[in-house]
Design a protein around this motif. Structure first.
Motif, PDB file in Angstrom:
ATOM      1  N   LEU A  24      23.562  43.929  24.076  1.00 28.08           N
ATOM      2  CA  LEU A  24      24.218  42.907  23.262  1.00 28.08           C
ATOM      3  C   LEU A  24      24.829  41.805  24.132  1.00 28.08           C
ATOM      4  CD1 LEU A  24      25.985  45.134  20.583  1.00 28.08           C
ATOM      5  CD2 LEU A  24      24.017  43.648  20.258  1.00 28.08           C
ATOM      6  N   LEU A  25      25.449  42.204  25.227  1.00 24.26           N
ATOM      7  CA  LEU A  25      26.039  41.223  26.132  1.00 24.26           C
ATOM      8  C   LEU A  25      24.959  40.325  26.738  1.00 24.26           C
ATOM      9  CD1 LEU A  25      28.596  40.213  27.549  1.00 24.26           C
ATOM     10  CD2 LEU A  25      28.144  41.883  29.341  1.00 24.26           C
ATOM     11  N   ALA A  26      23.837  40.912  27.147  1.00 28.44           N
ATOM     12  CA  ALA A  26      22.743  40.127  27.715  1.00 28.44           C
ATOM     13  C   ALA A  26      22.176  39.162  26.675  1.00 28.44           C
ATOM     14  CB  ALA A  26      21.644  41.048  28.232  1.00 28.44           C
ATOM     15  N   GLY A  27      22.099  39.585  25.423  1.00 29.50           N
ATOM     16  CA  GLY A  27      21.620  38.701  24.370  1.00 29.50           C
ATOM     17  C   GLY A  27      22.540  37.523  24.143  1.00 29.50           C
ATOM     18  N   LEU A  28      23.834  37.763  24.170  1.00 36.29           N
ATOM     19  CA  LEU A  28      24.793  36.667  24.005  1.00 36.29           C
ATOM     20  C   LEU A  28      24.727  35.689  25.168  1.00 36.29           C
ATOM     21  CD1 LEU A  28      27.880  38.618  22.620  1.00 36.29           C
ATOM     22  CD2 LEU A  28      26.415  37.019  21.386  1.00 36.29           C
ATOM     23  N   VAL A  29      24.608  36.213  26.384  1.00 36.58           N
ATOM     24  CA  VAL A  29      24.509  35.342  27.562  1.00 36.58           C
ATOM     25  C   VAL A  29      23.231  34.517  27.503  1.00 36.58           C
ATOM     26  CG1 VAL A  29      24.232  35.338  30.074  1.00 36.58           C
ATOM     27  CG2 VAL A  29      25.976  36.775  29.022  1.00 36.58           C
ATOM     28  N   ALA A  30      22.111  35.148  27.148  1.00 36.73           N
ATOM     29  CA  ALA A  30      20.846  34.423  27.052  1.00 36.73           C
ATOM     30  C   ALA A  30      20.913  33.344  25.977  1.00 36.73           C
ATOM     31  CB  ALA A  30      19.706  35.392  26.762  1.00 36.73           C
ATOM     32  N   ALA A  31      21.530  33.649  24.845  1.00 37.38           N
ATOM     33  CA  ALA A  31      21.655  32.650  23.785  1.00 37.38           C
ATOM     34  C   ALA A  31      22.507  31.469  24.245  1.00 37.38           C
ATOM     35  CB  ALA A  31      22.255  33.286  22.538  1.00 37.38           C
ATOM     36  N   ALA A  32      23.550  31.758  24.989  1.00 33.63           N
ATOM     37  CA  ALA A  32      24.398  30.670  25.482  1.00 33.63           C
ATOM     38  C   ALA A  32      23.658  29.823  26.506  1.00 33.63           C
ATOM     39  CB  ALA A  32      25.673  31.252  26.106  1.00 33.63           C
ATOM     40  N   VAL A  33      22.925  30.474  27.405  1.00 32.45           N
ATOM     41  CA  VAL A  33      22.201  29.732  28.448  1.00 32.45           C
ATOM     42  C   VAL A  33      21.085  28.891  27.841  1.00 32.45           C
ATOM     43  CG1 VAL A  33      20.659  30.016  30.432  1.00 32.45           C
ATOM     44  CG2 VAL A  33      22.771  31.323  30.309  1.00 32.45           C
TER      45      VAL A  33
END
Length: 61
Positions: A24-33
């Motif tokens: 979930l954290l990786a998904g949020l970071v990818a969405a932000a990037v």
């Protein structure tokens, strides 16, 4: 009155929860990037190197 003892959580359960949290954290970071450039103000466009203007086409007869 004392509470009943809680069952001990297995290592497999802890690893599964950690993996879901990291996913979930990786998904949020990818969405932000990936979403940040879309939110920025439009610029003048890609910078072209000097002399990159197209020359007028010349017909070969």
């Amino acid at each position: 009155m004392a509470r009943p003892a809680r069952e001990r959580v297995s290592l497999r359960t802890v690893c599964g929860r950690a993996a879901i949290g990291l996913l979930l954290l990786a998904g949020l970071v990818a969405a932000a990037v990936l979403g940040t450039p879309a939110l920025s103000a439009p610029g003048p466009g890609p910078a072209a190197p000097p002399g990159a203007q197209l020359a007028p086409a010349r017909g070969h007869h």
